[in-house]
Design a protein around this motif. Structure first.
Motif, mmCIF file in Angstrom:
data_model
loop_
_atom_site.group_PDB
_atom_site.id
_atom_site.type_symbol
_atom_site.label_atom_id
_atom_site.label_comp_id
_atom_site.label_asym_id
_atom_site.label_seq_id
_atom_site.Cartn_x
_atom_site.Cartn_y
_atom_site.Cartn_z
ATOM 1 N N GLY A 11 -20.948 -12.700 -20.626
ATOM 2 C CA GLY A 11 -21.383 -11.342 -20.949
ATOM 3 C C GLY A 11 -20.353 -10.244 -20.854
ATOM 4 O O GLY A 11 -20.685 -9.077 -21.042
ATOM 5 N N ALA A 12 -19.112 -10.566 -20.561
ATOM 6 C CA ALA A 12 -18.085 -9.527 -20.477
ATOM 7 C C ALA A 12 -17.683 -9.091 -21.890
ATOM 8 O O ALA A 12 -17.322 -9.927 -22.708
ATOM 9 C CB ALA A 12 -16.866 -10.033 -19.719
ATOM 10 N N PRO A 13 -17.729 -7.795 -22.186
ATOM 11 C CA PRO A 13 -17.398 -7.291 -23.524
ATOM 12 C C PRO A 13 -15.891 -7.141 -23.726
ATOM 13 O O PRO A 13 -15.368 -6.034 -23.844
ATOM 14 C CB PRO A 13 -18.124 -5.947 -23.572
ATOM 15 C CG PRO A 13 -18.087 -5.488 -22.148
ATOM 16 C CD PRO A 13 -18.211 -6.738 -21.305
ATOM 17 N N ILE A 14 -15.181 -8.273 -23.758
ATOM 18 C CA ILE A 14 -13.726 -8.264 -23.895
ATOM 19 C C ILE A 14 -13.368 -8.360 -25.373
ATOM 20 O O ILE A 14 -13.768 -9.291 -26.064
ATOM 21 C CB ILE A 14 -13.080 -9.440 -23.144
ATOM 22 C CG1 ILE A 14 -13.429 -9.384 -21.650
ATOM 23 C CG2 ILE A 14 -11.560 -9.437 -23.351
ATOM 24 C CD1 ILE A 14 -12.992 -10.603 -20.872
ATOM 25 N N CYS A 15 -12.618 -7.398 -25.846
ATOM 26 C CA CYS A 15 -12.105 -7.390 -27.216
ATOM 27 C C CYS A 15 -10.603 -7.634 -27.154
ATOM 28 O O CYS A 15 -9.991 -7.569 -26.091
ATOM 29 C CB CYS A 15 -12.354 -6.030 -27.883
ATOM 30 S SG CYS A 15 -14.087 -5.605 -28.079
ATOM 31 N N SER A 16 -10.031 -7.897 -28.313
ATOM 32 C CA SER A 16 -8.572 -7.982 -28.376
ATOM 33 C C SER A 16 -8.110 -7.298 -29.642
ATOM 34 O O SER A 16 -8.870 -7.138 -30.593
ATOM 35 C CB SER A 16 -8.085 -9.432 -28.323
ATOM 36 O OG SER A 16 -8.471 -10.121 -29.484
ATOM 37 N N SER A 17 -6.869 -6.896 -29.613
ATOM 38 C CA SER A 17 -6.295 -6.159 -30.726
ATOM 39 C C SER A 17 -4.862 -6.589 -30.945
ATOM 40 O O SER A 17 -4.163 -6.936 -30.002
ATOM 41 C CB SER A 17 -6.317 -4.656 -30.416
ATOM 42 O OG SER A 17 -5.558 -3.939 -31.350
#
Length: 142
Positions: free
Chosen positions: A83-89
């Motif tokens: 459930g961790a809202p980790i994004c990457s860019s």
């Protein structure tokens, strides 16, 4: 790196909740912070900041956590699954970051969908190439 005044999004499980959920189901992977911890006992989430402009690279996470890239990748995947809202860019500030913005999370999900389509097309092209191979050039079992 998470600031004290920033709270996890309501939809994301806390580390404690994730641990409790994992212990209730023996088939569940361990909670993210149980998978990898830094020398100070902090979990991967503690090293990932909020906001795309604050993103931290995988290399930086490896140094902070004193571990290898595969460990970081696995911990991030586990945290996302819990459930961790980790994004990457890979934009101006490349790396991983947390978000509490549903719109930003939706944009990241769409980028994952695009990459999935690209990988599927590549896989299909390679399968056609494989199927066209004959004799000693053909790789069995693939």
């Amino acid at each position: 790196m998470k600031r004290d005044n920033e709270k996890a999004p309501a939809a994301a499980a806390t580390t404690t909740e994730a641990r409790e959920n994992a212990s209730q189901d023996s088939n569940t992977d361990p909670a993210p912070n149980d998978i990898i911890q830094g020398s100070g006992g902090q979990g991967i989430i503690d090293y990932i900041p909020y906001g795309a402009r604050n993103a931290v690279t995988g290399t930086e996470l490896c140094k902070l956590m004193n571990c290898g890239p595969r460990d970081v990748t696995r911990a991030i995947q586990a945290a996302r699954l819990h459930g961790a809202p980790i994004c990457s860019s890979n934009g101006d500030v490349p790396g991983y970051y947390l978000t509490d913005d549903p719109g930003e999370l939706e944009r990241y999900i769409k980028s994952l969908d695009h990459r999935t389509r690209e990988m599927t097309a590549t896989r299909e092209a390679l399968a056609v190439t494989r199927d066209g191979m004959s004799g000693q050039n053909r790789m069995e079992g693939f």
